[in-house]
Enzyme design. Structure first.
Site, PDB file in Angstrom:
ATOM      1  N   ASP A  30       0.845  -1.194   0.000  1.00 31.97           N
ATOM      2  CA  ASP A  30       0.000   0.000   0.000  1.00 31.97           C
ATOM      3  C   ASP A  30       0.882   1.246   0.000  1.00 31.97           C
ATOM      4  O   ASP A  30       1.894   1.299   0.707  1.00 31.97           O
ATOM      5  CB  ASP A  30      -0.921  -0.006   1.229  1.00 31.97           C
ATOM      6  CG  ASP A  30      -2.084   0.948   1.077  1.00 31.97           C
ATOM      7  OD1 ASP A  30      -3.229   0.485   0.948  1.00 31.97           O
ATOM      8  OD2 ASP A  30      -1.840   2.186   1.082  1.00 31.97           O
ATOM      9  N   ILE A  31       0.496   2.240  -0.785  1.00 34.61           N
ATOM     10  CA  ILE A  31       1.294   3.466  -0.916  1.00 34.61           C
ATOM     11  C   ILE A  31       1.231   4.317   0.357  1.00 34.61           C
ATOM     12  O   ILE A  31       2.106   5.156   0.587  1.00 34.61           O
ATOM     13  CB  ILE A  31       0.819   4.280  -2.149  1.00 34.61           C
ATOM     14  CG1 ILE A  31       1.901   5.226  -2.632  1.00 34.61           C
ATOM     15  CG2 ILE A  31      -0.486   5.015  -1.874  1.00 34.61           C
ATOM     16  CD1 ILE A  31       1.633   5.824  -3.998  1.00 34.61           C
ATOM     17  N   SER A  95     -12.260   3.218  -1.376  1.00 33.62           N
ATOM     18  CA  SER A  95     -11.888   4.341  -2.249  1.00 33.62           C
ATOM     19  C   SER A  95     -11.453   3.875  -3.632  1.00 33.62           C
ATOM     20  O   SER A  95     -11.493   4.647  -4.587  1.00 33.62           O
ATOM     21  CB  SER A  95     -10.778   5.176  -1.609  1.00 33.62           C
ATOM     22  OG  SER A  95      -9.624   4.392  -1.396  1.00 33.62           O
ATOM     23  N   HIS A 100     -10.067  -5.529  -3.019  1.00 32.56           N
ATOM     24  CA  HIS A 100      -8.731  -5.729  -2.436  1.00 32.56           C
ATOM     25  C   HIS A 100      -8.846  -6.056  -0.954  1.00 32.56           C
ATOM     26  O   HIS A 100      -9.556  -5.391  -0.216  1.00 32.56           O
ATOM     27  CB  HIS A 100      -7.850  -4.491  -2.635  1.00 32.56           C
ATOM     28  CG  HIS A 100      -8.508  -3.197  -2.268  1.00 32.56           C
ATOM     29  ND1 HIS A 100      -9.401  -2.557  -3.087  1.00 32.56           N
ATOM     30  CD2 HIS A 100      -8.409  -2.432  -1.152  1.00 32.56           C
ATOM     31  CE1 HIS A 100      -9.829  -1.453  -2.503  1.00 32.56           C
ATOM     32  NE2 HIS A 100      -9.257  -1.349  -1.318  1.00 32.56           N
ATOM     33  N   HIS A 102      -6.959  -5.852   2.474  1.00 31.49           N
ATOM     34  CA  HIS A 102      -5.831  -5.220   3.161  1.00 31.49           C
ATOM     35  C   HIS A 102      -5.254  -6.258   4.128  1.00 31.49           C
ATOM     36  O   HIS A 102      -5.996  -6.795   4.960  1.00 31.49           O
ATOM     37  CB  HIS A 102      -6.287  -4.027   4.007  1.00 31.49           C
ATOM     38  CG  HIS A 102      -6.861  -2.876   3.246  1.00 31.49           C
ATOM     39  ND1 HIS A 102      -6.147  -1.726   2.992  1.00 31.49           N
ATOM     40  CD2 HIS A 102      -8.079  -2.682   2.694  1.00 31.49           C
ATOM     41  CE1 HIS A 102      -6.914  -0.870   2.324  1.00 31.49           C
ATOM     42  NE2 HIS A 102      -8.093  -1.422   2.134  1.00 31.49           N
TER      43      HIS A 102
HETATM   44  P1  AMP Z   1      -9.806   1.273   0.221  1.00 29.37           P
HETATM   45  O1  AMP Z   1      -9.910   2.631   0.884  1.00 29.37           O
HETATM   46  O2  AMP Z   1     -10.210   0.129   1.088  1.00 29.37           O
HETATM   47  O3  AMP Z   1     -10.498   1.267  -1.126  1.00 29.37           O
HETATM   48  O4  AMP Z   1      -8.258   1.033  -0.020  1.00 29.37           O
HETATM   49  C1  AMP Z   1      -7.581   1.578  -1.099  1.00 29.37           C
HETATM   50  C2  AMP Z   1      -6.128   1.516  -0.742  1.00 29.37           C
HETATM   51  O5  AMP Z   1      -5.376   1.707  -1.922  1.00 29.37           O
HETATM   52  C3  AMP Z   1      -5.693   2.586   0.266  1.00 29.37           C
HETATM   53  O6  AMP Z   1      -5.139   1.978   1.421  1.00 29.37           O
HETATM   54  C4  AMP Z   1      -4.660   3.391  -0.516  1.00 29.37           C
HETATM   55  O7  AMP Z   1      -3.588   3.840   0.280  1.00 29.37           O
HETATM   56  C5  AMP Z   1      -4.213   2.396  -1.574  1.00 29.37           C
HETATM   57  N1  AMP Z   1      -3.673   3.001  -2.772  1.00 29.37           N
HETATM   58  C6  AMP Z   1      -4.210   4.038  -3.470  1.00 29.37           C
HETATM   59  N2  AMP Z   1      -3.420   4.346  -4.507  1.00 29.37           N
HETATM   60  C7  AMP Z   1      -2.368   3.480  -4.458  1.00 29.37           C
HETATM   61  C8  AMP Z   1      -1.197   3.302  -5.255  1.00 29.37           C
HETATM   62  N3  AMP Z   1      -0.947   4.093  -6.302  1.00 29.37           N
HETATM   63  N4  AMP Z   1      -0.327   2.319  -4.908  1.00 29.37           N
HETATM   64  C9  AMP Z   1      -0.556   1.539  -3.827  1.00 29.37           C
HETATM   65  N5  AMP Z   1      -1.657   1.657  -3.046  1.00 29.37           N
HETATM   66  C10 AMP Z   1      -2.532   2.623  -3.349  1.00 29.37           C
END
Ligand code: AMP
Ligand code: ZN
Length: 114
Positions: A30-31, A95, A100, A102
């Site tokens: 995760d970023i 988001s 996915h 986590h």
């Molecule tokens: P969610 O809020 O459950 O949809 O999780 C989306 C996740 O994607 C969040 O934890 C973000 O930090 C992660 N995320 C968003 N953009 C990126 C990216 N470019 N690379 C890696 N993780 C990302």
């Protein structure tokens, strides 16, 4: 071409920190990590979220959980404990609309989640 960010990762159109991949699953860091280990485990196939899951995805979902368990072992967070989270739709904080899991670990976590 898909406009989905996670599809672009899966298809290697955009680079990311890949930790695992096979014919059905893909995992990357995760970023914006919320714990020392924060990995996202996704299906290669684009599925929006758990609300879009159908019976034909049952074995795929089981496989994704197996990947989570394997990665937890590899990350060394199995014994202390870890959390697997699957946010579905807005109120849960989803988001990115490509399903996915986590995988979070490496610190103590509280309950209930925020
Ligand atoms: P969610 O809020 O459950 O949809 O999780 C989306 C996740 O994607 C969040 O934890 C973000 O930090 C992660 N995320 C968003 N953009 C990126 C990216 N470019 N690379 C890696 N993780 C990302
Ligand atoms: Zn996608």
């Amino acid at each position: 071409m898909s406009e989905c960010l996670f599809c672009k990762f899966v298809n290697h159109e955009i680079p990311t920190q890949v930790v695992y991949e096979d014919e059905r699953a893909f995992a990357f860091r995760d970023i914006n990590p919320q714990a020392p280990t924060h990995i996202l485990v996704v299906p290669r196939q684009h599925i929006e979220n758990l609300a879009a899951m159908h019976t034909e995805h049952e074995s795929l979902m089981g496989h994704l959980l197996w990947v989570c368990a394997e990665l937890a072992r590899q990350e060394g967070i199995e014994a202390e404990g870890y959390r697997v989270v699957l946010n579905t739709n807005r109120a849960a904080g989803q988001s990115v609309y490509h399903l996915h899991f986590h995988l979070l670990g490496g610190r103590h976590m509280t309950w209930p989640p925020g």
